[in-house]
Design an enzyme around this catalytic site. Structure first.
Site, PDB file in Angstrom:
ATOM      1  N   PHE A 386      34.646  39.539  48.185  1.00 40.35           N
ATOM      2  CA  PHE A 386      34.791  39.247  46.928  1.00 40.35           C
ATOM      3  C   PHE A 386      33.605  38.850  46.088  1.00 40.35           C
ATOM      4  CE2 PHE A 386      39.253  39.797  48.104  1.00 40.35           C
ATOM      5  CZ  PHE A 386      39.905  40.343  47.099  1.00 40.35           C
ATOM      6  N   ASP A 387      32.914  39.360  45.306  1.00 34.82           N
ATOM      7  CA  ASP A 387      31.924  38.818  44.488  1.00 34.82           C
ATOM      8  C   ASP A 387      32.683  37.857  43.381  1.00 34.82           C
ATOM      9  OD1 ASP A 387      29.166  38.025  43.244  1.00 34.82           O
ATOM     10  OD2 ASP A 387      30.243  39.154  41.381  1.00 34.82           O
ATOM     11  N   LYS A 388      32.708  36.359  43.561  1.00 34.37           N
ATOM     12  CA  LYS A 388      33.502  35.616  42.886  1.00 34.37           C
ATOM     13  C   LYS A 388      33.704  36.098  41.387  1.00 34.37           C
ATOM     14  CE  LYS A 388      32.460  32.024  40.772  1.00 34.37           C
ATOM     15  NZ  LYS A 388      32.311  30.825  40.063  1.00 34.37           N
ATOM     16  N   THR A 391      36.075  38.762  39.374  1.00 44.03           N
ATOM     17  CA  THR A 391      37.145  39.196  40.534  1.00 44.03           C
ATOM     18  C   THR A 391      38.358  38.222  40.810  1.00 44.03           C
ATOM     19  OG1 THR A 391      35.537  38.718  42.268  1.00 44.03           O
ATOM     20  CG2 THR A 391      35.424  40.891  41.264  1.00 44.03           C
ATOM     21  N   LYS A 570      23.263  39.714  48.633  1.00 42.78           N
ATOM     22  CA  LYS A 570      24.838  40.479  48.673  1.00 42.78           C
ATOM     23  C   LYS A 570      24.592  41.470  49.582  1.00 42.78           C
ATOM     24  CE  LYS A 570      26.152  38.636  44.250  1.00 42.78           C
ATOM     25  NZ  LYS A 570      26.749  38.937  43.142  1.00 42.78           N
TER      26      LYS A 570
END
Length: 707
Positions: A386-388, A391, A570
């Site tokens: 998860f990209d914080k 999300t 990422k």
């Protein structure tokens, strides 16, 4: 502009709301029937389009309006080349009249003397036998060879009733198989109707928002970074890097400038342009759905390909058993019975039916799965990233604290930051500007605004350079000392807040503290995903380590946290984890998440995500609710389970029929009946099981845990 080809077409017959069109291009071996039908069905006002390849005609039902009739004729006469990127090998299901005739003639052969039954049997059997011979001629051992051999053996025995009955049962089985497959495809194509959207146009020197349907040729359409180009057009102002991969497949962004043409469906990665619309309405709908159609209706998943390969390998097994049995026993009846049993039909058809119904089910639950591979990969994912921001969190930051390092009061520092951030489409910028507006503060005019992705903003206010962004950007990239705010920054971070540094004319002016609340369902969804087979959950964020760890502390199912990341970091983490053998799903929503979304096995995007993120993702959540992600996972798992069960049933039942036929306990007619009944039943089960899942899906994860 969408590349098209001119196709002559004739109106064969016409009623007030129905047209039958004919053209030689409808027999083109590379025509994609599903793509053509879906292209016509995306025209507003068109109810259905059905192609008859053998008759070189297509029947279009619409609402009877003259403008819709003109749009249909225009679309058919000027088809995009993408329509000719498939295989025109789809067979129409046998007609009910034809089935009735074959059934009646086969029954008649039971009562008629051989003198009359023989020619009837030869006429009915000839197409089946010729199809088998054609396969052998092309050195392909497929199910047509089995059918042709079974019928030929029955004719050889002069058992005309058995031969004609097998032909009738084959036609009946094919009818039900095609009906099931077409119904599943129809469910999927029903999702492709164009949705109401808005676009920005420039009129009388002002930018105004209008409904997509009201766009006209000649309108000056405005598009900025991360936005999808809604119409075909020609650039009249500005420059941009445009990603056309969703339309043309070209992965390298194209630089466009005044005079260049742009394609609807492509996405602006950098820059801002104003273009003049050249095509509107139905003419641009093809580009809007092309990628989804290709993935959904044209391409198979890896598991489907493996199933097809296995099914093809089982045909020689049945053929060899039938021929070998005849060589050993000289019993044509036993051999014919064995040859009527086939594995490949049900194995090949049950998988796409299950996948297409699963995609339709998912869409009804608020999840768009872009094709069979998305379903397959989502079921296999064992590691979810998860990209914080946006999300696991709401993505709605709020300014909670303001620290001034140079004597500015809170409002002055907030105005300075908000003025620089005003033109930046980012959650942090929206929070700062929103805080200033909530206090009715007047923002300062800016010039030379420059956005540095994942770092911050540079702007000139009152001829002084103002920088707003991360500490890395202010201190390391720009060389401005930030130590004067260390105490306040540490206090903010310990409270789980994000930091935004503000500098002016080479000096730090202060720090803003922002908080992004967790989504209320986040913790329960992560727990549900773990129960649904996800082994590892990872959070990636550009926040400091303290802020990230503060967030992770409230999510017990998170296994790893990576903080202080840049966009390229990422993608590197995704590549490393894939190298370790993980099957990855990446959930993000920003333009800078696109590289990671593409690199992962499955990219997942939320509805509020940037257009580029949505184009890069294979799974799009259509609701601002993480429960839909768990729903998508459950549907994908259910689909794979259904496919596996259908495969086991197909192999088990047909193996039993083969065994009984080999022993002589099944005559050819009985074997054909059992084989076709089992095939239709398994395909029907594959479709119905996915549809039945809707009633069993929980509205929330809490319901899952309670059950």
């Amino acid at each position: 502009m969408t590349v098209c080809t001119t196709s002559p077409v004739t109106i064969v017959s016409e009623l007030p709301n129905r047209m039958r069109l004919k053209g030689r291009f409808l027999r083109d071996p590379e025509l994609d029937p599903d793509y053509l039908e879906a292209t016509l069905e995306t025209i507003p006002g068109v109810e259905s389009a059905r192609l008859n390849g053998r008759a070189s005609s297509i029947i279009v039902k619409y609402d009877g309006r003259a403008e819709i009739r003109a749009a249909v004729l225009g679309c058919v006469q000027d088809l995009p080349l993408d329509v000719f990127s498939g295989k025109n090998d789809r067979k129409a299901p046998p007609s009910l009249l034809g089935l009735s005739v074959k059934g009646a003639l086969s029954i008649a052969c039971f009562f008629l003397p051989a003198l009359f039954a023989a020619p009837i049997a030869l006429v009915l059997s000839a197409p089946v036998i010729l199809d088998g011979v054609a396969c052998l001629w092309h050195r392909k051992l497929k199910v047509e060879v089995l059918d042709g051999a079974a019928v030929a053996f029955s004719l050889w025995r002069r058992d005309y009733f058995t031969a004609t009955t097998i032909v009738a049962l084959l036609a009946l089985g094919e009818y039900f198989e095609k009906v099931s497959e077409n119904k599943a495809t129809g469910l999927l194509k029903s999702l492709l109707k164009p949705q109401t959207e808005s676009i920005w146009i420039e009129k009388d020197g002002q930018e105004i928002q209008i409904p997509f349907e009201e766009a006209g040729i000649g309108d000056r359409v405005v598009c900025g970074p991360g936005e999808m180009i809604p119409l075909d057009g020609r650039v009249v102002d500005g420059e941009a890097a445009v990603n056309q991969s969703s339309v043309t497949g070209e992965s390298v962004p194209v630089h466009v400038k005044p005079g260049d043409e742009v394609i609807s469906g492509s996405v602006i990665e950098e820059g801002r342009i104003i273009f003049e619309a050249l095509h509107v309405g139905a003419e641009t709908s093809v580009a809007r759905i092309s990628k989804f159609l290709e993935d959904s209706l044209r391409y198979e998943s890896d598991s489907q390909k493996k199933s097809d390969e296995l099914a093809d390998k089982l045909v020689p097994l049945t053929f060899g058993l039938g021929v070998g049995l005849f060589a050993l026993t000289r019993d044509l009846e036993k051999s014919a019975a064995v040859l009527t049993v086939d594995y490949s039909c049900v194995i090949k058809l049950s998988s796409p039916v299950a996948v297409r119904v699963a995609m339709h089910t998912a869409a009804l639950q608020g999840v768009l799965l872009k094709g069979a591979q998305a379903v397959d990969s989502l079921a296999r994912v064992d590691t979810l990233i998860f990209d914080k921001t946006g999300t696991l969190t709401r993505g709605e930051l709020q300014v909670t604290d303001i620290f001034s390092a140079q004597g500015l009061d809170d409002n002055e520092l907030l105005v300075l930051a908000a003025s620089a951030e005003e033109h930046y489409a980012h959650p942090v910028a929206a929070a700062v500007v929103g805080a200033a507006r909530d206090k009715d503060l007047t923002l300062s005019p800016t010039s030379q605004v420059d956005f540095i992705v994942a770092h911050g903003v540079s702007a000139y206010i009152d001829d002084l350079n103002v920088l707003v962004g991360s500490r890395h950007f202010i201190e390391e990239d720009e060389g401005i000392d930030c130590s004067g705010a260390d105490k306040a920054a540490l206090a903010f971070q310990n409270e789980g807040k994000s930091l935004l540094y503000v500098a002016r004319d080479g000096k730090l002016e202060g720090v803003l503290g922002l908080r992004d609340e967790l989504r209320p369902e986040a913790s329960a969804v992560l727990a549900g995903l773990k129960k649904a087979g996800i082994k590892k959950i990872i959070i990636l964020t550009g926040d400091t380590e303290r802020t990230a760890n503060g967030l992770a502390a409230s999510l017990p199912d998170v296994d790893e946290v990576y903080a202080e990341l840049r966009p390229e970091d990422k993608a590197a983490i995704v590549a490393r984890l894939k190298g370790d053998g993980c099957v990855l799903g990446f959930t993000g929503d920003g333009v800078n998440d696109a590289p990671a979304l593409v690199s992962a096995d499955v990219g997942i995007c939320l509805p509020s995500g940037a257009d580029l993120a949505k184009e890069s993702a294979q799974v799009i959540l259509l609701k601002e609710d993480l429960n839909t992600l768990l729903t998508a996972r459950l549907i994908a798992l259910r689909c794979q389970e259904t496919i596996h069960q259908a495969f086991v049933a197909a192999v088990s039942l047909n193996s039993s029929f083969l065994f009984l036929a080999t022993l002589g306990w099944l005559r050819p007619v009985a074997a054909a009946i059992l084989h076709n009944l089992s095939t239709v039943g398994i395909i029907g089960y594959a479709g119905m099981r996915e549809k039945q899942l809707i009633g069993h899906l929980p509205d929330t994860v809490e319901e899952t845990e309670a059950s």
